[in-house]
Design a protein around this motif. Structure first.
Motif, mmCIF file in Angstrom:
data_model
loop_
_atom_site.group_PDB
_atom_site.id
_atom_site.type_symbol
_atom_site.label_atom_id
_atom_site.label_comp_id
_atom_site.label_asym_id
_atom_site.label_seq_id
_atom_site.Cartn_x
_atom_site.Cartn_y
_atom_site.Cartn_z
ATOM 1 N N PRO A 175 11.580 -42.519 10.669
ATOM 2 C CA PRO A 175 11.619 -41.980 9.304
ATOM 3 C C PRO A 175 12.593 -42.773 8.436
ATOM 4 O O PRO A 175 13.627 -43.226 8.905
ATOM 5 C CB PRO A 175 12.096 -40.538 9.472
ATOM 6 C CG PRO A 175 12.270 -40.301 10.920
ATOM 7 C CD PRO A 175 12.077 -41.571 11.661
ATOM 8 N N SER A 176 12.240 -42.910 7.176
ATOM 9 C CA SER A 176 13.092 -43.596 6.210
ATOM 10 C C SER A 176 14.360 -42.780 5.969
ATOM 11 O O SER A 176 14.312 -41.546 5.944
ATOM 12 C CB SER A 176 12.325 -43.763 4.900
ATOM 13 O OG SER A 176 13.200 -44.136 3.863
ATOM 14 N N ASP A 177 15.471 -43.465 5.770
ATOM 15 C CA ASP A 177 16.727 -42.779 5.440
ATOM 16 C C ASP A 177 16.648 -42.134 4.057
ATOM 17 O O ASP A 177 17.260 -41.101 3.822
ATOM 18 C CB ASP A 177 17.902 -43.762 5.474
ATOM 19 C CG ASP A 177 18.194 -44.253 6.878
ATOM 20 O OD1 ASP A 177 17.847 -43.548 7.850
ATOM 21 O OD2 ASP A 177 18.773 -45.349 7.004
ATOM 22 N N GLN A 178 15.882 -42.758 3.146
ATOM 23 C CA GLN A 178 15.781 -42.252 1.773
ATOM 24 C C GLN A 178 14.804 -41.081 1.637
ATOM 25 O O GLN A 178 15.007 -40.189 0.829
ATOM 26 C CB GLN A 178 15.327 -43.367 0.811
ATOM 27 C CG GLN A 178 16.387 -44.410 0.531
ATOM 28 C CD GLN A 178 16.521 -45.429 1.663
ATOM 29 O OE1 GLN A 178 15.556 -45.699 2.360
ATOM 30 N NE2 GLN A 178 17.715 -45.954 1.842
ATOM 31 N N ASP A 179 13.726 -41.115 2.416
ATOM 32 C CA ASP A 179 12.689 -40.074 2.311
ATOM 33 C C ASP A 179 12.105 -39.847 3.701
ATOM 34 O O ASP A 179 11.350 -40.681 4.201
ATOM 35 C CB ASP A 179 11.607 -40.514 1.320
ATOM 36 C CG ASP A 179 10.552 -39.445 1.081
ATOM 37 O OD1 ASP A 179 10.468 -38.472 1.867
ATOM 38 O OD2 ASP A 179 9.796 -39.595 0.102
ATOM 39 N N ARG A 180 12.440 -38.756 4.322
ATOM 40 C CA ARG A 180 12.036 -38.473 5.709
ATOM 41 C C ARG A 180 10.523 -38.331 5.886
ATOM 42 O O ARG A 180 10.024 -38.333 6.997
ATOM 43 C CB ARG A 180 12.736 -37.216 6.227
ATOM 44 C CG ARG A 180 14.247 -37.212 6.091
ATOM 45 C CD ARG A 180 14.938 -38.304 6.825
ATOM 46 N NE ARG A 180 15.118 -38.002 8.240
ATOM 47 C CZ ARG A 180 15.607 -38.857 9.107
ATOM 48 N NH1 ARG A 180 15.959 -40.052 8.743
ATOM 49 N NH2 ARG A 180 15.744 -38.516 10.359
ATOM 50 N N ARG A 181 9.776 -38.221 4.778
ATOM 51 C CA ARG A 181 8.312 -38.146 4.867
ATOM 52 C C ARG A 181 7.691 -39.529 5.028
ATOM 53 O O ARG A 181 6.540 -39.659 5.408
ATOM 54 C CB ARG A 181 7.726 -37.486 3.617
ATOM 55 C CG ARG A 181 8.166 -36.045 3.415
ATOM 56 C CD ARG A 181 7.775 -35.560 2.056
ATOM 57 N NE ARG A 181 8.467 -36.378 1.045
ATOM 58 C CZ ARG A 181 8.269 -36.307 -0.256
ATOM 59 N NH1 ARG A 181 7.399 -35.474 -0.750
ATOM 60 N NH2 ARG A 181 8.943 -37.074 -1.088
ATOM 61 N N VAL A 182 8.458 -40.563 4.730
ATOM 62 C CA VAL A 182 7.992 -41.950 4.794
ATOM 63 C C VAL A 182 8.443 -42.551 6.120
ATOM 64 O O VAL A 182 9.596 -42.396 6.518
ATOM 65 C CB VAL A 182 8.560 -42.764 3.607
ATOM 66 C CG1 VAL A 182 8.221 -44.237 3.736
ATOM 67 C CG2 VAL A 182 8.071 -42.194 2.288
ATOM 68 N N TYR A 183 7.517 -43.242 6.785
ATOM 69 C CA TYR A 183 7.851 -43.883 8.058
ATOM 70 C C TYR A 183 7.936 -45.389 7.885
ATOM 71 O O TYR A 183 7.084 -46.010 7.275
ATOM 72 C CB TYR A 183 6.837 -43.520 9.143
ATOM 73 C CG TYR A 183 7.045 -42.118 9.642
ATOM 74 C CD1 TYR A 183 7.954 -41.867 10.659
ATOM 75 C CD2 TYR A 183 6.369 -41.053 9.069
ATOM 76 C CE1 TYR A 183 8.174 -40.571 11.108
ATOM 77 C CE2 TYR A 183 6.583 -39.759 9.504
ATOM 78 C CZ TYR A 183 7.486 -39.525 10.530
ATOM 79 O OH TYR A 183 7.715 -38.253 10.955
ATOM 80 N N ILE A 184 8.998 -45.959 8.446
ATOM 81 C CA ILE A 184 9.269 -47.387 8.405
ATOM 82 C C ILE A 184 8.831 -47.997 9.737
ATOM 83 O O ILE A 184 9.055 -47.423 10.800
ATOM 84 C CB ILE A 184 10.780 -47.655 8.177
ATOM 85 C CG1 ILE A 184 11.258 -46.972 6.900
ATOM 86 C CG2 ILE A 184 11.085 -49.144 8.182
ATOM 87 C CD1 ILE A 184 10.546 -47.405 5.646
ATOM 88 N N LEU A 185 8.217 -49.165 9.648
ATOM 89 C CA LEU A 185 7.741 -49.858 10.841
ATOM 90 C C LEU A 185 8.593 -51.089 11.111
ATOM 91 O O LEU A 185 9.053 -51.750 10.186
ATOM 92 C CB LEU A 185 6.282 -50.296 10.645
ATOM 93 C CG LEU A 185 5.281 -49.179 10.390
ATOM 94 C CD1 LEU A 185 3.918 -49.773 10.071
ATOM 95 C CD2 LEU A 185 5.206 -48.235 11.577
#
Length: 145
Positions: free
Chosen positions: A80-90
């Motif tokens: 999960p992104s630190d800025q927005d937990r709904r967004v996933y970083i790869l």
């Protein structure tokens, strides 16, 4: 006008775009779409799932299934992104970086082999023509980044 579709069909086949698996690295088969995903994750800096899906012109559901497959192969990790937990970083795992680099080397070797049959002027002409074709395709607004 020449049969452009036929020429594009032949190029598609010769590049192996219709093959189920495009690459095998260390006994691991990687599909063409998976190799594109690995390439884009490696190319972009901490991309989100949506960024890569958009770049490849894929719907997020299909893309998500492919990412899950790469996670199972231990080539990609998703967090999960630190800025927005709904967004996933790869990002690529160490093994994912190795596989991506091996595929890149295979592609570069193949392109070197192809271009070895051309002189410098022919190579430059082909590259310039491919860039022109790509730019014209981009103007149609049909697909990808």
């Amino acid at each position: 006008m020449e049969d452009v579709r036929h020429v594009l069909q032949l190029i598609t086949r010769r590049f192996g775009f219709l093959n189920k698996n495009c690459c095998s690295v260390g006994g691991m088969d990687v599909s063409l779409i998976q190799s594109h995903i690995l390439y884009e994750i490696d190319r972009q800096h901490h991309p989100s799932m949506q960024q890569i899906a958009d770049t490849l012109g894929m719907d997020i559901t299909t893309f998500s299934r492919q990412v899950q497959s790469l996670i199972r192969k231990k080539l990609v990790k998703k967090s999960p992104s630190d800025q927005d937990r709904r967004v996933y970083i790869l990002e690529l795992t160490t093994e994912g970086k190795f596989v991506a680099a091996a595929i890149e080397q295979q592609v570069q070797d193949y392109l070197t082999q192809i271009f070895s049959h051309m002189n410098d002027f022919e190579k430059e002409t082909v590259i310039r023509s491919l860039k022109l074709l790509n730019a014209s395709m981009e103007k149609t607004g049909v697909c990808c980044s």
